[in-house]
Design a protein around this motif. Structure first.
Motif, PDB file in Angstrom:
ATOM      1  N   ARG A  70       4.239 -11.521  -1.674  1.00  0.00           N
ATOM      2  CA  ARG A  70       3.237 -11.038  -2.634  1.00  0.00           C
ATOM      3  C   ARG A  70       3.075 -12.039  -3.789  1.00  0.00           C
ATOM      4  NH1 ARG A  70       4.588  -5.680  -3.565  1.00  0.00           N
ATOM      5  NH2 ARG A  70       2.895  -4.885  -2.286  1.00  0.00           N
TER       6      ARG A  70
ATOM      7  N   SER B 169      -6.063  -7.728  -7.120  1.00  0.00           N
ATOM      8  CA  SER B 169      -6.173  -6.611  -6.167  1.00  0.00           C
ATOM      9  C   SER B 169      -6.363  -7.113  -4.733  1.00  0.00           C
ATOM     10  CB  SER B 169      -7.344  -5.715  -6.562  1.00  0.00           C
ATOM     11  OG  SER B 169      -8.535  -6.476  -6.601  1.00  0.00           O
ATOM     12  N   ARG B 170      -6.863  -8.333  -4.595  1.00  0.00           N
ATOM     13  CA  ARG B 170      -7.084  -8.905  -3.260  1.00  0.00           C
ATOM     14  C   ARG B 170      -5.762  -9.155  -2.535  1.00  0.00           C
ATOM     15  NH1 ARG B 170     -10.157  -9.136   0.716  1.00  0.00           N
ATOM     16  NH2 ARG B 170      -9.862 -11.319   1.249  1.00  0.00           N
TER      17      ARG B 170
ATOM     18  N   ASP C  90      -2.929  -7.388  -2.241  1.00  0.00           N
ATOM     19  CA  ASP C  90      -2.477  -6.299  -1.378  1.00  0.00           C
ATOM     20  C   ASP C  90      -3.468  -6.033  -0.242  1.00  0.00           C
ATOM     21  OD1 ASP C  90       0.004  -5.828  -2.430  1.00  0.00           O
ATOM     22  OD2 ASP C  90      -0.760  -4.548  -4.021  1.00  0.00           O
ATOM     23  N   GLU C  91      -4.737  -6.289  -0.524  1.00  0.00           N
ATOM     24  CA  GLU C  91      -5.739  -6.117   0.541  1.00  0.00           C
ATOM     25  C   GLU C  91      -5.455  -7.058   1.714  1.00  0.00           C
ATOM     26  OE1 GLU C  91      -9.427  -5.298  -2.500  1.00  0.00           O
ATOM     27  OE2 GLU C  91      -9.855  -6.541  -0.755  1.00  0.00           O
ATOM     28  N   VAL C  92      -5.223  -8.331   1.398  1.00  0.00           N
ATOM     29  CA  VAL C  92      -5.023  -9.282   2.506  1.00  0.00           C
ATOM     30  C   VAL C  92      -3.663  -9.084   3.171  1.00  0.00           C
ATOM     31  CG1 VAL C  92      -6.633 -11.036   1.669  1.00  0.00           C
ATOM     32  CG2 VAL C  92      -4.241 -11.171   0.982  1.00  0.00           C
TER      33      VAL C  92
ATOM     34  N   GLU D  71      -2.357  -6.252   3.665  1.00  0.00           N
ATOM     35  CA  GLU D  71      -2.659  -5.133   4.581  1.00  0.00           C
ATOM     36  C   GLU D  71      -3.400  -5.653   5.817  1.00  0.00           C
ATOM     37  OE1 GLU D  71      -2.650  -1.380   3.389  1.00  0.00           O
ATOM     38  OE2 GLU D  71      -2.461  -1.309   5.574  1.00  0.00           O
ATOM     39  N   THR D  72      -4.373  -6.511   5.576  1.00  0.00           N
ATOM     40  CA  THR D  72      -5.191  -7.051   6.679  1.00  0.00           C
ATOM     41  C   THR D  72      -4.333  -7.770   7.721  1.00  0.00           C
ATOM     42  OG1 THR D  72      -7.021  -7.351   5.146  1.00  0.00           O
ATOM     43  CG2 THR D  72      -7.150  -8.571   7.213  1.00  0.00           C
TER      44      THR D  72
ATOM     45  N   LYS E 286       2.280  -5.927   4.726  1.00  0.00           N
ATOM     46  CA  LYS E 286       2.484  -5.136   3.515  1.00  0.00           C
ATOM     47  C   LYS E 286       3.938  -4.657   3.385  1.00  0.00           C
ATOM     48  CE  LYS E 286      -0.141  -2.301   0.460  1.00  0.00           C
ATOM     49  NZ  LYS E 286      -1.277  -1.437   0.244  1.00  0.00           N
TER      50      LYS E 286
ATOM     51  N   ALA F 183      -3.403 -14.926   5.500  1.00  0.00           N
ATOM     52  CA  ALA F 183      -3.678 -14.112   4.294  1.00  0.00           C
ATOM     53  C   ALA F 183      -4.077 -15.018   3.133  1.00  0.00           C
ATOM     54  CB  ALA F 183      -2.438 -13.292   3.931  1.00  0.00           C
TER      55      ALA F 183
ATOM     56  N   LYS G 128     -12.006 -14.678  -0.008  1.00  0.00           N
ATOM     57  CA  LYS G 128     -13.172 -14.365   0.837  1.00  0.00           C
ATOM     58  C   LYS G 128     -14.075 -15.604   0.946  1.00  0.00           C
ATOM     59  CE  LYS G 128     -13.392  -9.482  -0.506  1.00  0.00           C
ATOM     60  NZ  LYS G 128     -14.173  -8.460  -1.191  1.00  0.00           N
TER      61      LYS G 128
END
Lengths: 244, 320
Positions: free
Chosen positions: B109, B124-125, B127-129, B131-132, B136, B157, B163
């Protein structure tokens, strides 16, 4: 530049080695200042606190410099340098962000350990049952000379890291190689040995004249000269070399 | 170019009528020997472009040159501008050049947070990536003990964190398990379908044939082929028509009379340079019964080996 600065600070604070070195420094400071200088003191004159501070600068600067050295050599060792270089628009920005953060690390670290060094030294004296008389501290001189010593040690570390890139090579040169080489060169240069970078750094905190070391003011100018000269070389190399 | 037009039309939000990534005359010398030799190619939007070449062909060096990490000749334009001129490079290119490019004691992280900070990307991105890519659960762990597959996922990630419109990935499938490879294939296809350009090198040719739309093939730092995988395979000498009949002697005579190029296989004949219709007509004219008649496509591997072998032969002659 702000993003680059925040990034560099985050890098330093998010790796284990930073905390290991800081812990080691705290231990050394407590032992040297609290035990050796405080509890086992020889004499308690009016320069006791000055000596505590000077000893803290000398005892902690090179290990603090190690944090700075790792700040750049880790990038090459673990190949994160390619992220660093592609996320920033300019290599010069990265270079100066690292210089500024290195400066911040050195001064913040020196201030913290100075406080710890003085506190532990005074505690050592108190535990030994003695009391300290009135102290005479030339703050301006002490902080200027000490500040240059601390900053110089950090900049030398950073520059060596930038130029050599190899972590092991840079640590060896920084902690041992340069001083050994300077001792040998000092035999040739004799009274001019004070122009050598690490000898000059030593000179910034020198209180009594020593053969081959200039007075603190002249030494400070020499240290600054080396930082500018070698720093420029490091910057040019960083800008133009392949990122590996 | 109807295909490109359809891509542009489908993307809608992209107003490009030219290529997104344009590598021009890339060159790099190692010890006076060309590692990348005047290499030019383009990477189109809305597609996964595979980057193929034998070991030591210069694929990684090319990618580093494209990103300005190595010094050399030529330049690479992303939307007509070098990467350094983009205001936010993290939104322009996402990269994965090496799976293990992280500090081993900096948690996954925190590694991504450092990159987010540097790239001006919202935290915030992170944790999103995570997860992707399915990391996580190990986000707080230092990646030093990650498997190669997990390291690749962390690298991916990092690449998608901002993006970016372009992804440049060097061997991203290395170390991934079959499930991971399937996920990567699907992910990259969807990423490209969203209007982005994905440029990906791999030595897993079967994987590349399923993943990529276009390919750039290099050998010894030089461009060997560039285009769609379909065209590459269709142009291979291994592509042809398989035919089987009852009277092989009579068929050989018919082929010779019709000037058809063929070669005998274990159970029949392989014809090159003709369609199934044309071969069928030869058999009909010779009054031979057709037991089997089918088109045989070359594999990407066959086409690749054919192309790179030719390049090596050419290089060897040139070097004398």
């Amino acid at each position: 530049m702000n993003a680059a600065l925040r990034t560099e600070i985050r890098k330093v604070l998010s790796i284990r080695s930073t905390y290991v070195i800081v812990g080691l420094l705290a231990l050394i400071t407590l032992i040297m200042n609290g035990w050796v200088m405080g509890y086992k003191h020889d004499q308690l004159d009016n320069t006791f606190v000055t000596e505590l501070i000077r000893a803290t600068f000398q005892g902690t600067s090179f290990l603090l410099g190690l944090i700075v050295l790792l700040q750049i050599t880790h990038e090459y060792r673990y190949n994160t340098i390619y992220y660093t270089m592609t996320l920033a628009r300019s290599r010069t920005t990265i270079f100066f962000a690292k210089v500024l953060v290195a400066t911040l690390i050195m001064f913040t670290g020196a201030a913290l350990f100075m406080a710890l060094g003085v506190a532990s030294g005074l505690a050592g004296v108190a535990v030994s049952g003695d009391s300290l008389g009135t102290q005479s501290i030339a703050w301006s001189n002490l902080l200027t000379h000490g500040g240059m010593y601390v900053w110089g040690a950090g900049m030398y570390a950073l520059i060596i890291g930038f130029i050599l890139r190899s972590q092991v090579g840079a640590i060896v040169v920084y902690l041992f190689g340069a001083s050994i080489a300077e001792q040998l060169l000092g035999l040739l240069l004799k009274s001019n040995a004070g122009y050598l970078p690490f000898k000059a750094l030593e000179g910034t905190l020198m209180q009594v004249p020593v053969m081959g070391v200039f007075n603190p003011e002249k030494s400070m100018v020499i240290v600054l000269g080396w930082v500018v000269l070698a720093g420029t070389a490091a910057w040019l190399l960083f800008r133009h070399r392949d990122a590996n | 170019m109807p295909k490109q037009t359809s891509v542009i039309a489908r993307l809608g939000n992209f107003a490009y009528d030219e290529t997104m990534i344009d590598a021009k005359n890339l060159s790099k010398l190692y010890k006076k020997k060309p590692a990348v030799d005047n290499l030019s190619f383009t990477v189109q939007p809305g597609k996964v472009t595979g980057f193929l070449g034998p070991n030591g062909a210069g694929k990684s060096t090319t990618m580093r040159l494209m990103l300005g990490l190595d010094n050399g000749g030529g330049q690479t334009l992303f939307d007509k501008k070098p990467l350094s001129e983009h205001t936010q490079p993290s939104k322009t290119v996402g990269i994965l050049l090496e799976a293990k490019a992280f500090h081993p004691t900096r948690s996954a992280r925190n590694h991504l947070r450092v990159l987010a900070e540097a790239g001006g990307i919202p935290m915030s991105r992170v944790d999103e990536v995570l997860e992707t890519v399915g990391l996580k659960d190990v986000a707080k762990k230092g990646p030093g003990k990650f498997s190669l597959g997990m390291s690749q996922r962390l690298g991916i990630a990092a690449a998608i964190l901002g993006k970016p419109k372009y992804l440049i990935l060097d061997e991203p499938a290395n170390g991934l398990d079959p499930e991971g490879i399937a996920w990567l294939r699907q992910f990259l296809k969807e990423y490209a379908d969203a209007g982005n350009a994905v440029f990906v090198s791999s030595h897993l040719l079967s994987e590349m044939s399923q993943m990529a739309d276009d390919v750039v093939v290099i050998g010894r730092g030089k461009l060997i082929a560039e285009g769609s995988i379909k065209d590459l395979i269709a142009g291979s000498a291994h592509a042809g028509v398989f035919v089987r009949t009852t009277d092989e002697v009579k068929l050989k005579k018919a082929f010779t009379a019709s000037q058809v190029k063929y070669s005998a296989t274990e159970s029949g004949f392989k014809v090159t340079g003709k369609t199934t219709d044309q071969v069928g007509q030869v058999l009909f004219a010779a009054k031979l019964p057709v037991l089997e008649l089918s088109r045989q496509d070359a594999s990407l591997e066959e086409a690749f080996l054919e192309l790179t072998a030719t390049a090596n032969e050419f290089e060897a002659k040139g070097g004398k």
